[in-house]
Design a protein around this motif. Structure first.
Motif, PDB file in Angstrom:
ATOM      1  N   ARG A   1     -16.759  35.664 -21.051  1.00 30.29           N
ATOM      2  CA  ARG A   1     -15.398  35.983 -21.485  1.00 30.29           C
ATOM      3  C   ARG A   1     -15.203  35.513 -22.911  1.00 30.29           C
ATOM      4  O   ARG A   1     -15.986  34.717 -23.441  1.00 30.29           O
TER       5      ARG A   1
ATOM      6  N   TRP B   1     -11.018  39.191 -23.381  1.00 28.48           N
ATOM      7  CA  TRP B   1     -11.808  40.097 -22.564  1.00 28.48           C
ATOM      8  C   TRP B   1     -12.649  39.312 -21.575  1.00 28.48           C
ATOM      9  O   TRP B   1     -12.853  38.100 -21.738  1.00 28.48           O
TER      10      TRP B   1
ATOM     11  N   LEU C   1     -14.974  44.817 -28.840  1.00 32.08           N
ATOM     12  CA  LEU C   1     -14.505  43.493 -28.452  1.00 32.08           C
ATOM     13  C   LEU C   1     -15.213  42.439 -29.293  1.00 32.08           C
ATOM     14  O   LEU C   1     -16.412  42.561 -29.564  1.00 32.08           O
TER      15      LEU C   1
ATOM     16  N   SER D   1     -10.224  43.922 -20.548  1.00 32.02           N
ATOM     17  CA  SER D   1      -9.623  43.238 -21.690  1.00 32.02           C
ATOM     18  C   SER D   1      -8.114  43.373 -21.618  1.00 32.02           C
ATOM     19  O   SER D   1      -7.579  44.163 -20.834  1.00 32.02           O
TER      20      SER D   1
ATOM     21  N   ARG E   1      -7.072  43.934 -26.896  1.00 34.19           N
ATOM     22  CA  ARG E   1      -8.473  43.493 -26.957  1.00 34.19           C
ATOM     23  C   ARG E   1      -8.667  42.066 -27.463  1.00 34.19           C
ATOM     24  O   ARG E   1      -9.768  41.667 -27.811  1.00 34.19           O
TER      25      ARG E   1
END
Length: 173
Positions: free
Chosen positions: A40, A137, A163, A130, A134
Motif C-alpha cells: 500500500r 492505494w 499510482l 485506490s 489516487r
C-alpha cells in the motif's frame, strides 16, 4: 520515416497508457471473499499495521457488501478489527465503492470513503484499489504471501496505472 525501434517504443507506450486508463468492470460475485493486503501507499490510519486481512461479503440488498478488516499491529502484535459496509456507486461497472464504518461513527454516513478498483486479475487473484484522487492505494491478493516476483509485477502494474509507488509499505510478509 519512423525507425523500427521508435515504433516498438510508441506501441508499448500506447499499450501501457491504454491499460492504465481503462480498468475492467468488476464481477462482484468473484470479488467476494477473503483478500490480504500485500502492499500500500503510506497512510496515517494504517501506519503501524503490518498485516491486513479483508473479508468482503455480499449483503441482502443488491450492490451492498459487508467488510471486516483485521489488522495486526507492529508494536505489540495486537489484532484490531474494523467493520464497514460498502455499496457499489456505479452499478454495471462496479468499479466504484463507498465504504462506511459501522457502529457509532457511521451515523449519517459521515465516516465513509470512496474507493475505486483500478485493476484486477482476470481470475480475481489480485486487485489494485485506490482513492478516487489516487493519493492512497492498496494491492490486495488472495494469497497472504505471494512470491516476490508477483509483488514486483503488481507494483509495476500500480505504477503503470499512475499510482505513486516511490514509497511503498510492503505488508503481509
Amino acid at each position: 520515416m519512423i525507425h523500427r525501434p521508435a515504433v516498438v517504443v510508441l506501441a508499448l507506450a500506447c499499450a501501457l497508457s491504454a491499460n492504465a486508463a481503462v480498468a475492467q468492470a468488476v464481477d462482484m460475485d468473484r470479488f467476494d471473499g477473503r483478500w490480504f493486503e500485500i502492499a500500500r501507499s503510506p497512510n496515517d490510519v494504517q501506519k503501524d499495521c503490518r498485516r491486513a486481512q479483508i473479508d468482503f461479503t455480499p449483503q441482502a440488498r443488491a450492490d451492498r457488501y459487508g467488510i471486516v478488516v483485521t489488522c495486526t499491529r507492529r508494536a505489540d502484535g495486537r489484532v484490531e478489527t474494523l467493520r464497514a459496509n460498502a455499496r457499489v456507486t456505479d452499478p454495471g461497472e462496479n468499479r466504484n465503492l463507498r465504504f462506511s464504518l459501522t457502529g457509532l461513527l457511521s451515523f449519517g454516513g459521515l465516516a465513509g470513503q470512496n474507493y475505486r478498483v483500478q485493476a484486477h486479475a482476470p481470475d480475481y487473484s489480485w486487485a489494485i484499489l485506490s482513492l478516487p484522487n489516487r493519493s492512497d492505494w492498496w494491492i490486495w491478493h488472495r494469497s497472504q504471501s505471494p512470491s516476490e516476483a508477483v509483488r514486483a509485477d503488481l507494483l509495476r502494474r500500480a505504477a503503470a496505472l499512475g499510482l505513486e509507488t516511490g514509497a511503498v509499505v510492503q505488508t503481509g510478509q
